[in-house]
Design a protein around this motif. Structure first.
Motif, PDB file in Angstrom:
ATOM      1  N   MET A 151      10.037  -6.399  20.642  1.00  0.00           N
ATOM      2  CA  MET A 151      10.044  -5.146  19.870  1.00  0.00           C
ATOM      3  C   MET A 151       8.850  -5.153  18.918  1.00  0.00           C
ATOM      4  SD  MET A 151      13.099  -3.650  17.471  1.00  0.00           S
ATOM      5  CE  MET A 151      12.896  -2.120  16.603  1.00  0.00           C
ATOM      6  N   ALA A 152       8.112  -4.063  18.890  1.00  0.00           N
ATOM      7  CA  ALA A 152       6.926  -3.989  18.048  1.00  0.00           C
ATOM      8  C   ALA A 152       7.329  -3.967  16.580  1.00  0.00           C
ATOM      9  CB  ALA A 152       6.119  -2.744  18.373  1.00  0.00           C
ATOM     10  N   ARG A 153       6.552  -4.685  15.770  1.00  0.00           N
ATOM     11  CA  ARG A 153       6.820  -4.743  14.346  1.00  0.00           C
ATOM     12  C   ARG A 153       6.141  -3.564  13.647  1.00  0.00           C
ATOM     13  NH1 ARG A 153       5.706 -10.006  10.481  1.00  0.00           N
ATOM     14  NH2 ARG A 153       6.586  -9.105   8.560  1.00  0.00           N
ATOM     15  N   MET A 154       6.922  -2.827  12.889  1.00  0.00           N
ATOM     16  CA  MET A 154       6.362  -1.666  12.207  1.00  0.00           C
ATOM     17  C   MET A 154       5.608  -2.132  10.962  1.00  0.00           C
ATOM     18  SD  MET A 154       9.437   1.122  12.489  1.00  0.00           S
ATOM     19  CE  MET A 154       8.416   2.369  11.744  1.00  0.00           C
ATOM     20  N   THR A 155       4.476  -1.524  10.727  1.00  0.00           N
ATOM     21  CA  THR A 155       3.695  -1.841   9.525  1.00  0.00           C
ATOM     22  C   THR A 155       3.505  -0.563   8.723  1.00  0.00           C
ATOM     23  OG1 THR A 155       1.605  -1.432  10.656  1.00  0.00           O
ATOM     24  CG2 THR A 155       2.457  -3.690  10.686  1.00  0.00           C
ATOM     25  N   SER A 156       3.320  -0.729   7.461  1.00  0.00           N
ATOM     26  CA  SER A 156       3.069   0.419   6.584  1.00  0.00           C
ATOM     27  C   SER A 156       2.169  -0.030   5.454  1.00  0.00           C
ATOM     28  CB  SER A 156       4.382   0.977   6.011  1.00  0.00           C
ATOM     29  OG  SER A 156       5.038  -0.008   5.241  1.00  0.00           O
ATOM     30  N   THR A 157       1.536   0.930   4.869  1.00  0.00           N
ATOM     31  CA  THR A 157       0.675   0.616   3.728  1.00  0.00           C
ATOM     32  C   THR A 157       1.550   0.191   2.560  1.00  0.00           C
ATOM     33  OG1 THR A 157      -0.911   2.276   4.460  1.00  0.00           O
ATOM     34  CG2 THR A 157      -1.082   1.504   2.168  1.00  0.00           C
ATOM     35  N   PRO A 158       1.306  -0.995   2.004  1.00  0.00           N
ATOM     36  CA  PRO A 158       2.166  -1.445   0.912  1.00  0.00           C
ATOM     37  C   PRO A 158       2.007  -0.566  -0.326  1.00  0.00           C
ATOM     38  CG  PRO A 158       0.275  -2.890   1.147  1.00  0.00           C
ATOM     39  CD  PRO A 158       0.259  -1.973   2.335  1.00  0.00           C
ATOM     40  N   ARG A 159       3.093  -0.388  -0.998  1.00  0.00           N
ATOM     41  CA  ARG A 159       3.066   0.402  -2.231  1.00  0.00           C
ATOM     42  C   ARG A 159       2.329  -0.397  -3.310  1.00  0.00           C
ATOM     43  NH1 ARG A 159       8.454   2.351  -5.593  1.00  0.00           N
ATOM     44  NH2 ARG A 159       7.451   2.518  -7.636  1.00  0.00           N
ATOM     45  N   PRO A 160       1.433   0.234  -4.065  1.00  0.00           N
ATOM     46  CA  PRO A 160       0.744  -0.480  -5.149  1.00  0.00           C
ATOM     47  C   PRO A 160       1.742  -1.022  -6.156  1.00  0.00           C
ATOM     48  CG  PRO A 160      -0.315   1.636  -4.714  1.00  0.00           C
ATOM     49  CD  PRO A 160       0.969   1.626  -3.924  1.00  0.00           C
ATOM     50  N   LEU A 161       1.427  -2.173  -6.706  1.00  0.00           N
ATOM     51  CA  LEU A 161       2.328  -2.783  -7.676  1.00  0.00           C
ATOM     52  C   LEU A 161       2.293  -2.061  -9.019  1.00  0.00           C
ATOM     53  CD1 LEU A 161       1.633  -6.560  -6.944  1.00  0.00           C
ATOM     54  CD2 LEU A 161       3.572  -5.176  -6.179  1.00  0.00           C
ATOM     55  N   LEU A 162       1.136  -1.555  -9.394  1.00  0.00           N
ATOM     56  CA  LEU A 162       0.996  -0.917 -10.696  1.00  0.00           C
ATOM     57  C   LEU A 162       1.515   0.509 -10.660  1.00  0.00           C
ATOM     58  CD1 LEU A 162      -0.107  -1.063 -13.620  1.00  0.00           C
ATOM     59  CD2 LEU A 162      -2.292  -0.227 -12.728  1.00  0.00           C
ATOM     60  N   ASN A 163       2.315   0.865 -11.647  1.00  0.00           N
ATOM     61  CA  ASN A 163       2.796   2.225 -11.825  1.00  0.00           C
ATOM     62  C   ASN A 163       1.622   3.203 -11.745  1.00  0.00           C
ATOM     63  OD1 ASN A 163       3.461   4.701 -13.267  1.00  0.00           O
ATOM     64  ND2 ASN A 163       5.249   3.649 -14.093  1.00  0.00           N
ATOM     65  N   ARG A 164       1.783   4.272 -10.964  1.00  0.00           N
ATOM     66  CA  ARG A 164       0.655   5.185 -10.727  1.00  0.00           C
ATOM     67  C   ARG A 164       0.171   5.848 -12.010  1.00  0.00           C
ATOM     68  NH1 ARG A 164       5.173   7.913  -8.934  1.00  0.00           N
ATOM     69  NH2 ARG A 164       5.505  10.029  -9.777  1.00  0.00           N
ATOM     70  N   ARG A 165       1.056   5.956 -13.016  1.00  0.00           N
ATOM     71  CA  ARG A 165       0.623   6.565 -14.272  1.00  0.00           C
ATOM     72  C   ARG A 165      -0.429   5.714 -14.988  1.00  0.00           C
ATOM     73  NH1 ARG A 165       6.418   8.625 -16.835  1.00  0.00           N
ATOM     74  NH2 ARG A 165       6.752  10.375 -15.388  1.00  0.00           N
ATOM     75  N   LEU A 166      -0.417   4.414 -14.683  1.00  0.00           N
ATOM     76  CA  LEU A 166      -1.363   3.511 -15.336  1.00  0.00           C
ATOM     77  C   LEU A 166      -2.501   3.094 -14.419  1.00  0.00           C
ATOM     78  CD1 LEU A 166       1.100   1.195 -17.303  1.00  0.00           C
ATOM     79  CD2 LEU A 166      -0.312   3.042 -18.208  1.00  0.00           C
ATOM     80  N   ALA A 167      -2.538   3.647 -13.220  1.00  0.00           N
ATOM     81  CA  ALA A 167      -3.518   3.197 -12.227  1.00  0.00           C
ATOM     82  C   ALA A 167      -4.954   3.418 -12.677  1.00  0.00           C
ATOM     83  CB  ALA A 167      -3.262   3.891 -10.896  1.00  0.00           C
ATOM     84  N   GLU A 168      -5.184   4.451 -13.475  1.00  0.00           N
ATOM     85  CA  GLU A 168      -6.563   4.734 -13.909  1.00  0.00           C
ATOM     86  C   GLU A 168      -7.024   3.838 -15.048  1.00  0.00           C
ATOM     87  OE1 GLU A 168      -7.232   8.275 -16.538  1.00  0.00           O
ATOM     88  OE2 GLU A 168      -5.184   8.777 -15.910  1.00  0.00           O
ATOM     89  N   PHE A 169      -6.086   3.073 -15.621  1.00  0.00           N
ATOM     90  CA  PHE A 169      -6.432   2.235 -16.758  1.00  0.00           C
ATOM     91  C   PHE A 169      -6.499   0.776 -16.330  1.00  0.00           C
ATOM     92  CE2 PHE A 169      -3.690   5.735 -18.194  1.00  0.00           C
ATOM     93  CZ  PHE A 169      -4.633   6.463 -18.919  1.00  0.00           C
ATOM     94  N   GLY A 170      -7.658   0.184 -16.392  1.00  0.00           N
ATOM     95  CA  GLY A 170      -7.800  -1.231 -16.067  1.00  0.00           C
ATOM     96  C   GLY A 170      -7.721  -2.064 -17.331  1.00  0.00           C
ATOM     97  N   THR A 171      -8.375  -3.213 -17.307  1.00  0.00           N
ATOM     98  CA  THR A 171      -8.487  -4.027 -18.500  1.00  0.00           C
ATOM     99  C   THR A 171      -9.269  -3.250 -19.545  1.00  0.00           C
ATOM    100  OG1 THR A 171      -8.503  -6.031 -17.171  1.00  0.00           O
ATOM    101  CG2 THR A 171      -9.338  -6.214 -19.417  1.00  0.00           C
TER     102      THR A 171
END
Length: 396
Positions: free
Chosen positions: A1-21
């Motif tokens: 049976m083929a293994r389904m793959t998907s794009t992993p969800r980013p770990l960082l909350n999307r509200r903070l994605a634009e803010f780095g260090t």
């Protein structure tokens, strides 16, 4: 049976994605790795008054604040904050229902925005803005609407018509900072009166960051927004011991506001740090009662440091904008043949052995802030003189 793959969800909350260090972490690390003089991050290189240090030691030894202090802050500090507001500005606050102690002004900002905003609410903020403003608005689910301060007549000024045009039916609050970091602008009484009238007309809340209230120079005047007509019941005012007494590591700030507003801020604050800085709260209560001579000497000393740095920057070839408050000076690097402040600041340690902060990181409109660079002058005079000597290499 083929293994389904998907794009992993980013770990960082999307509200903070634009803010780095934060840029402060990056530039402070650069200062350490290159042995440069750090005029980037705004912290003094000397401690504050000896009697305030001793007050903290006494509190520790007497067992005051070594366990959890009261959630709103120790009564001594809340009373001292209320007395300070009344003595200096004629503002009367009830220490029990209208004063809240926070883990520095940064937590106060976060608690105010988290407590007062619903997702989708718009927040009109003056740009360039202290970097935590944008992150806190995002965490609260709000939408920031910047109004840009622009150079005019040697300083950064607010266009009041642009501010009025930025307000819509979705605007919940205005986020005001005066004296203003990073530009050094101090809003005039006339400007603040117009802002107050707009807030009343459009039924807006205002969060006002006044942590540099005691660092106002020359003929500038600090006017608390809450003191103006119609603003007492709609303004959350933020203050801080760190900037006034040079104990930034103690993280003692406060909020003053009408009971309903304060309750909203406290509801959020109790789930952030809960409480903090117990013994230091007692020490800051004593600090706020220091004689006026302390505040005058502090302001005069910082003004003289401002003059040392601004003269050196001008001699090195920068265009220097007038600083009426705070302990920062903003410069334009275009007279040096430069236009990218971020690249300039990253190369400055190697070129001149000095670290500064690019103002572009404080803008949504990065192009508007691209040529501007901020320097801090809250350092010993010998350090500033050494930095000026190094910066002279740019002119040479």
């Amino acid at each position: 049976m083929a293994r389904m793959t998907s794009t992993p969800r980013p770990l960082l909350n999307r509200r903070l994605a634009e803010f780095g260090t934060t840029i402060f972490a990056e530039m402070s690390a650069l200062a350490l790795s290159t042995g440069s003089i750090n005029l980037g991050q705004g912290f003094p290189d000397t401690d504050g008054p000896e009697e305030v240090l001793e007050a903290a030691v006494r509190a520790l030894r007497d067992g005051r604040g070594n366990q959890y202090p009261p959630g709103p802050g120790v009564p001594e500090l809340r009373t001292a904050v209320a007395a300070h507001q009344q003595r200096r500005y004629g503002l009367v606050f009830d220490p029990d229902t209208e004063v809240l102690v926070t883990a520095g002004a940064t937590e106060a900002i976060a608690a105010a925005l988290l407590g007062l905003l619903e997702p989708g609410d718009e927040v009109v903020a003056l740009e360039p803005y202290y970097d935590s403003y944008a992150a806190c608005i995002a965490m609260a689910g709000g939408r920031r609407v910047p109004v840009t301060l622009r150079p005019r007549d040697g300083a950064f000024r607010l266009d009041l018509d642009e501010l009025r045009d930025a307000v819509t039916d979705r605007t919940r609050l205005l986020l005001i900072n005066t004296p203003h970091n990073p530009t050094g602008t101090v809003l005039t009484r006339e400007e603040l009166t117009t802002i107050a009238a707009l807030a009343v007309e459009r039924d807006l809340l205002v969060v006002t960051d006044e942590v540099y209230e005691h660092l106002v120079f020359d003929d500038a005047e600090h006017v608390p927004l809450a003191s103006l007509p119609g603003m007492r019941e709609r303004t959350v005012t933020i203050g801080s011991a760190g900037k006034t007494f040079s104990f930034t590591g103690w993280k003692v700030g406060w909020v003053t506001a009408a009971p309903g507003l304060l309750s909203a801020v406290r509801s959020a604050k109790q789930y952030l740090t809960y409480v903090a800085s117990g013994p230091f709260q007692y020490a800051v209560a004593e600090a706020l009662a220091l004689p006026e001579s302390y505040f005058e000497a502090f302001r005069d000393d910082m003004r003289s440091k401002r003059d040392v740095l601004t003269a050196g920057l001008a001699e090195a070839g920068f265009e220097v904008f007038r600083t009426a408050g705070t302990y920062f000076v903003t410069t334009d690097i275009r007279p040096l043949g430069e236009s990218d402040g971020i690249a300039f600041c990253r190369s400055l340690p190697e070129r001149a052995g000095v670290v500064a902060i690019p103002n572009a990181v404080f803008y949504d409109h990065r192009d508007a802030g691209a040529p501007f660079v901020r320097f801090a002058f809250c350092k010993r005079k010998d350090v500033l003189e050494a930095a000026v000597d190094r910066l002279g290499r740019l002119a040479r």
